[in-house]
Scaffold this motif. Structure first.
Motif, mmCIF file in Angstrom:
data_model
loop_
_atom_site.group_PDB
_atom_site.id
_atom_site.type_symbol
_atom_site.label_atom_id
_atom_site.label_comp_id
_atom_site.label_asym_id
_atom_site.label_seq_id
_atom_site.Cartn_x
_atom_site.Cartn_y
_atom_site.Cartn_z
ATOM 1 N N LEU A 1 42.627 16.343 40.352
ATOM 2 C CA LEU A 1 41.746 16.141 39.196
ATOM 3 C C LEU A 1 41.648 14.653 38.889
ATOM 4 C CD1 LEU A 1 43.203 18.951 36.878
ATOM 5 C CD2 LEU A 1 41.108 19.067 38.267
ATOM 6 N N ASP B 1 47.438 18.357 42.623
ATOM 7 C CA ASP B 1 48.048 17.524 41.575
ATOM 8 C C ASP B 1 49.568 17.674 41.507
ATOM 9 O OD1 ASP B 1 45.908 16.145 39.839
ATOM 10 O OD2 ASP B 1 45.090 18.154 40.093
ATOM 11 N N PHE C 1 52.382 15.241 40.153
ATOM 12 C CA PHE C 1 52.451 14.792 38.752
ATOM 13 C C PHE C 1 53.360 15.715 37.952
ATOM 14 C CE2 PHE C 1 48.165 13.229 40.181
ATOM 15 C CZ PHE C 1 48.605 11.927 40.407
ATOM 16 N N ASP D 1 54.142 16.693 33.784
ATOM 17 C CA ASP D 1 53.442 17.653 32.924
ATOM 18 C C ASP D 1 54.109 19.019 32.870
ATOM 19 O OD1 ASP D 1 51.385 15.877 32.234
ATOM 20 O OD2 ASP D 1 50.466 16.172 34.196
ATOM 21 N N ARG E 1 46.602 23.873 37.430
ATOM 22 C CA ARG E 1 47.928 23.270 37.599
ATOM 23 C C ARG E 1 49.073 24.205 37.195
ATOM 24 N NH1 ARG E 1 48.924 17.477 35.892
ATOM 25 N NH2 ARG E 1 50.612 18.034 37.291
ATOM 26 N N ARG F 1 44.509 18.718 26.883
ATOM 27 C CA ARG F 1 45.511 19.537 27.587
ATOM 28 C C ARG F 1 46.555 20.164 26.647
ATOM 29 N NH1 ARG F 1 45.757 17.682 33.061
ATOM 30 N NH2 ARG F 1 43.586 17.382 33.670
ATOM 31 N N LEU G 1 43.239 10.842 28.898
ATOM 32 C CA LEU G 1 43.766 12.146 29.319
ATOM 33 C C LEU G 1 44.943 12.553 28.435
ATOM 34 C CD1 LEU G 1 44.064 14.563 31.228
ATOM 35 C CD2 LEU G 1 45.225 13.064 32.861
ATOM 36 N N ALA H 1 43.805 9.261 40.784
ATOM 37 C CA ALA H 1 43.813 10.655 40.311
ATOM 38 C C ALA H 1 44.307 10.726 38.867
ATOM 39 C CB ALA H 1 44.701 11.509 41.216
HETATM 40 N N1 GLY Z 1 45.253 14.392 38.045
HETATM 41 C C1 GLY Z 1 46.203 14.625 37.040
HETATM 42 C C2 GLY Z 1 45.700 15.581 36.008
HETATM 43 O O1 GLY Z 1 44.517 15.598 35.718
HETATM 44 O O2 GLY Z 1 46.447 16.346 35.484
#
Ligand code: GLY
Length: 269
Positions: free
Chosen positions: A25, A68, A71, A74, A93, A141, A171, A258
Motif C-alpha cells: 500500500l 506490507d 511493517f 502496526d 493487512r 486506520r 497515514l 511504501a
Molecule cells: N504500506 C504501509 C501501510 O499502508 O500500511
C-alpha cells in the motif's frame, strides 16, 4: 516500536521484505516501491544498525501473500509485559498478524495478551510513547473503538492516553512524529495544531521541524543517546545532534516508497 520506553529498547522483532513488496500500500509519501532488491539491502542495513547499537534483533520470514508484512509495528502493541493485538485498519493487512503474535507470545513467556473485537480498528503505528505518557492518532486506520481498547490496557498501568486527530494527508501518528528520547517529540509544521500534544510533563518538549522534513520526523530513539534517522533530513539531524544525541543515518528510499518509516519496521518488546 513506539510503545516501549527508550530505556527499554533492547529487543526488536522485524520481518523480511517479501518478493511481492511492489504491491505494498502506498498513498502518502510516494506511489509505491520500484526496486525490491534495493528494499532488501536497505532493510538489512536497518537490521545491522539496530544490532550495532546493541539491540537483539529477531527477523521473521516474509510472507509473499502480504506485500506490507515488513511493517510489523502496526500488528502488536507491547506495553510493560502486556500485549494488545489490534485489528489492523487496512483489511489487506489483517492476516499478517498471527506469526507476529505467536513469536511475541513465545518470546515473552507469560505475557498477558488481549485482542480487539467487533468494529475496533487500530494500527500500532498510531501510537507514540513519551516516557509514561501515551498519544494515539485517530486516523484512517484507528477508530474510537480501537482507542477504547488501548485505553483499557493503559488504565491497568495508570498511564495517561491523549488522542491526536491525524489530518487526511498523513497515514499514522508515527508517519509524522516520534520520540527520539523520553523527553522529546519531533513533529513537522503543517500537520497538527501547536497545542495538539497538550501540556507535557516537566522537562519534555515538542520540537517543530520544517514541513519538507516530515518524513524525517520518524526516528528510533535507542538507549545510550543513539537515534536512528532517515538519510536526507538535515534539520532533524542537526537538531538532535545539538542536543547531544548520536545520529545514525539510514537510506530509507524504498521503504518510504511504501509509506514505511523507521519505526514501522520493528516491534520492541
Ligand atoms: N504500506 C504501509 C501501510 O499502508 O500500511
Amino acid at each position: 516500536m513506539a510503545t516501549v520506553r527508550v530505556d527499554q529498547k533492547h529487543r526488536a522483532l522485524v520481518r523480511s521484505v517479501p518478493s511481492s513488496y511492489k504491491q505494498a500500500l502506498a498513498r502518502f509519501f510516494a506511489t509505491g516501491p520500484t526496486d525490491v532488491a534495493l528494499a532488501k539491502v536497505q532493510h538489512q542495513a536497518y537490521i545491522d544498525a539496530l544490532r550495532d547499537a546493541g539491540v537483539e534483533v529477531h527477523c521473521l520470514d516474509a510472507d509473499d501473500n502480504h506485500p506490507d508484512c515488513m511493517f510489523v509495528e502496526d500488528q502488536a502493541v507491547v506495553v510493560d509485559g502486556h500485549m494488545l493485538l489490534p485489528t489492523p485498519g487496512a483489511p489487506s493487512r489483517v492476516a499478517e498478524q498471527p506469526p507476529i503474535a505467536e513469536f511475541l507470545m513465545s518470546a515473552l513467556e507469560g505475557i498477558q495478551t488481549c485482542n480487539m473485537g467487533g468494529d475496533a480498528r487500530m494500527d500500532g503505528g498510531d501510537i507514540i510513547r513519551l516516557g509514561n505518557l501515551f498519544f494515539v492518532g485517530r486516523s484512517s486506520r484507528t477508530n474510537d473503538l480501537g482507542i477504547a481498547s488501548l485505553r483499557s490496557l493503559l488504565d491497568f498501568f495508570d498511564y495517561e492516553l491523549r488522542i491526536i486527530d491525524i489530518p487526511p494527508h498523513a497515514l499514522h501518528l508515527t508517519s509524522i512524529c516520534s520520540t527520539p528520547t523520553d523527553e522529546l517529540i519531533l513533529i513537522p509544521e503543517g500537520y497538527l495544531d501547536a497545542e495538539a500534544f497538550g501540556t507535557l510533563p516537566d522537562g519534555c518538549e515538542v520540537i517543530w521541524m520544517p514541513t519538507e522534513e516530515a518524513y524525517g520526523c520518524n526516528t528510533i530513539g535507542l538507549p545510550n543517546q543513539t537515534v536512528l534517522i532517515a538519510e536526507g533530513y538535515p534539520t532533524v539531524k542537526a537538531t538532535l545532534e545539538q542536543r547531544g544525541l548520536k545520529t545514525i543515518e539510514l537510506d530509507m528510499s524504498e521503504i518510504r516508497a511504501a509509506d514505511g518509516s523507521l519505526t514501522c519496521c520493528s516491534i520492541f518488546y
